[in-house]
Design an enzyme around this catalytic site. Structure first.
Site, PDB file in Angstrom:
ATOM      1  N   HIS A  53      58.488  15.997  21.196  1.00  0.00           N
ATOM      2  CA  HIS A  53      58.467  16.785  22.428  1.00  0.00           C
ATOM      3  C   HIS A  53      57.253  16.409  23.253  1.00  0.00           C
ATOM      4  CE1 HIS A  53      58.380  20.295  25.120  1.00  0.00           C
ATOM      5  NE2 HIS A  53      59.642  20.474  24.799  1.00  0.00           N
ATOM      6  N   ASP A  97      66.263  21.122  21.325  1.00  0.00           N
ATOM      7  CA  ASP A  97      67.488  20.519  21.867  1.00  0.00           C
ATOM      8  C   ASP A  97      68.364  19.888  20.788  1.00  0.00           C
ATOM      9  OD1 ASP A  97      66.934  21.024  24.669  1.00  0.00           O
ATOM     10  OD2 ASP A  97      65.331  19.557  24.454  1.00  0.00           O
TER      11      ASP A  97
END
Length: 472
Positions: A324, A382
Site C-alpha cells: 500500500h 482491496d
C-alpha cells in the site's frame, strides 16, 4: 431540528495549534525566513510556510502534495509505519468489532459515538431521506445504454444540486448538516438505480423498516417475483466493507472535494467532483484490478508461475492487492476484510466461488515467500473486497460505485469540517513555470509554415451529413 448544536460545532471544528518552535531557512541570496513548526495530536510536525514568499520571494515545489499539509483536520489519522487507521481517536479494528457503518457516519460527522436513542434517531432520519425526486430518475434514461455506472453517478449526483440548491446557505450549520445527511442517504439509492437500469431491471424504492445497509442491498437485488431475503452475514459483510472505506485522510478524491468546496460551491457538485476523482484507476479501481489478476491466474496450480512472474522486474505482471502507498507495514483493514471474506465463504460455500479459494491460496503462498515478506508486501483491503462483491452478485463495473457510497460520509464530513472554520481559504496551488519566455506576435502572413499540421483531424458532423439531401 437536527443534531447540530453550537457546542458540537466547536468540538468538531479543528483548532490550529500554537507553534512549538521555529526553524530558519537561509536562501542563496542571503535572505532568511523564520518558519513556525506546528505539532498536532499525532504524526510528524509540519513547517508552516504560509509566509515563505513574503520573506524570501520563493514558493515550494511539491508535485502531488506528497510532503505538504493542505489543511488541518481532526477526523482521521493514518500511521503508515505502524499500520494504524484511526477515526476521531478510535482504531478501525475496534470500530468494526463494536459498531456499525451508520454509527461511524455519526462519529465522523459529529465527533462522538451516539447513544442508543441518538443512533436510532439518526438512522431513521437518514433512511427517511433515501428517496429521490422522480424527475431525477428521468436523468438515467438520458445515458447511453452500457454507460459506466461511475459516469452516471457523476452526472446524477451533480444534478442533485439542481433539486436542492435554492435557499441553501452553507454558512448555516444546520443547512450544511442537512446537506450531508441527504448526500449520505441518497447515494445508495442513486447507486442502486444505476445498477438496475444497467441490468434492465425495474427500480426498487427504499423501505422504512430496513436499515441503511439493508436498504442498499434490497434496492439492488430485490426480485419482484418473490419475497426479498438476505443472510445477516452478507448484510454485516457489506456494513463492514463500507466502514473500511468510509474515510482515509487527505487522499486524491477527498482533496478534490475540499478544493471544490473552498470556492463555496454547492456540496452536491463538490461530491460529484470527488466521484470523478475516485473513478480514476489509480485511486478507486484497485479491487477491480485484483479480480482481473485472479481471473488471469485462473487456477491454484498456476500460482507458483505467477509468483515468479511477479518477482521478475522485466515481466509486466504485477501482484495486485499487495502492499500500500501509505501503509509501509500492513494495512489494518486487510485482516478485518479477510475475516469478512471467510464469513461470506461460509454462507455461499467455497465450492461455489473458485476465485475465493484461489485468493486464499495465493495469499498463503505469497506470505510464505521471502521476497514478499522482506519487502513487507502484505495483502491490503482491496485484495478481498472485489471477491466479496463478486460473490454476492455485484459486477465489476459497480465496485467503484460501492466505494463512492462508502466514502460519501468521509467526503461530506471533511467538507463539513472545512466549512465550519471561520476563514475558508480558496484552493490555489502554485506552479514552476518552464514555458516560453516573452515573444512578439507576428502577422499571420509572416509566420513560418509548419511541415505537418498540429491540428487534430476529427470527423465533424458536417462531414457526415454534407451529402445528405435535407430539402423537403
Amino acid at each position: 431540528k437536527l443534531c447540530s448544536e453550537e457546542s458540537k460545532l466547536k468540538f468538531i471544528t479543528p483548532k490550529l495549534p500554537e507553534p512549538t518552535s521555529y526553524c530558519t531557512l537561509k536562501m542563496p541570496d542571503g535572505k532568511e525566513a523564520k518558519l513556525p513548526i506546528l505539532t498536532g495530536t499525532d504524526g510528524p510536525s509540519l513547517i508552516d510556510i504560509r509566509n515563505l514568499y513574503q520573506q524570501t520571494g520563493a514558493f515550494t515545489f511539491d508535485p502531488g502534495f506528497m510532503a505538504t499539509g493542505s489543511c488541518m483536520s481532526n477526523i482521521t489519522f493514518i500511521d503508515g509505519e505502524k499500520g494504524k487507521l484511526i477515526h476521531r481517536g478510535y482504531n478501525i479494528e475496534e470500530l468494526c468489532e463494536k459498531s456499525s457503518y451508520i454509527e461511524l457516519c455519526y462519529l465522523l460527522l459529529y465527533g462522538i459515538l451516539p447513544a442508543k436513542e441518538e443512533l436510532q434517531k439518526f438512522e431513521k432520519t437518514v433512511v427517511r431521506e433515501m428517496t429521490v425526486h422522480e424527475k431525477l430518475i428521468d436523468f438515467y434514461k438520458g445515458f447511453k445504454s452500457g454507460a459506466h455506472p461511475m459516469a452516471i453517478m457523476v452526472g446524477v449526483v451533480g444534478a442533485l444540486s439542481s433539486f436542492m440548491h435554492d435557499g441553501l446557505d452553507i454558512k448555516d450549520p444546520q443547512q450544511r448538516e442537512l446537506a450531508v445527511i441527504r448526500l449520505v442517504a441518497k447515494m445508495p439509492t442513486l447507486a442502486a438505480i444505476a445498477f438496475r437500469t444497467a441490468c434492465g431491471l425495474p427500480i426498487v424504492y427504499p423501505k422504512a423498516e430496513y436499515s441503511y445497509v439493508e436498504n442498499l442491498l434490497y434496492m439492488m437485488f430485490d426480485n419482484p417475483l418473490k419475497p426479498w431475503k438476505i443472510h445477516p452475514k452478507i448484510v454485516r459483510a457489506i456494513d463492514v466493507i463500507l466502514m473500511l472505506h468510509a474515510d482515509h485522510e487527505q487522499n486524491a478524491s477527498t482533496s478534490t472535494v475540499r478544493i471544490a468546496g473552498s470556492s463555496l460551491a454547492n456540496p452536491f457538485a463538490c461530491i460529484a467532483a470527488g466521484i470523478a476523482s475516485l473513478w480514476g484507476p489509480a485511486h478507486g479501481g484497485a479491487n477491480e484490478a485484483v479480480l482481473n489478476m485472479l481471473e488471469e491466474i485462473a487456477t491454484t496450480d498456476k500460482i507458483p508461475t505467477f509468483i515468479q512472474k511477479a518477482k521478475d522486474k522485466n515481466d509486466p505482471f504485477r501482484l495486485m492487492g499487495f502492499g500500500h502507498r501509505v501503509y509501509k507495514n500492513f494495512d489494518p483493514r486487510a485482516k478485518i476484510m479477510q475475516k469478512i471474506c471467510y464469513d461470506v465463504v461460509e454462507v455461499i460455500g467455497k465450492g461455489n466461488q473458485p476465485l475465493l479459494e484461489l485468493a486464499i491460496e495465493l495469499e498463503k503462498v505469497a506470505l510464505e515467500d521471502e521476497y514478499f515478506v522482506k519487502r513487507k508486501l502484505y495483502p491490503n483491503v482491496d485484495f478481498y473486497t472485489g471477491i466479496v462483491y463478486k460473490s454476492i452478485g455485484i459486477p465489476k463495473n459497480m465496485f467503484t460505485v460501492m466505494f463512492a457510497v462508502a466514502r460519501t460520509i468521509g467526503w461530506t464530513s471533511q467538507w463539513f469540517e472545512m466549512t465550519s472554520e471561520k476563514t475558508i481559504k480558496l484552493g490555489r496551488p502554485r506552479q514552476l513555470f518552464v514555458g516560453q519566455k516573452k515573444r512578439t506576435v507576428k502577422p499571420i502572413e509572416e509566420r513560418e509554415k509548419v511541415k505537418k499540421s498540429k491540428v487534430m483531424e476529427v470527423t465533424h458532423i458536417y462531414d457526415i451529413v454534407q451529402n445528405v439531401n435535407l430539402s423537403t
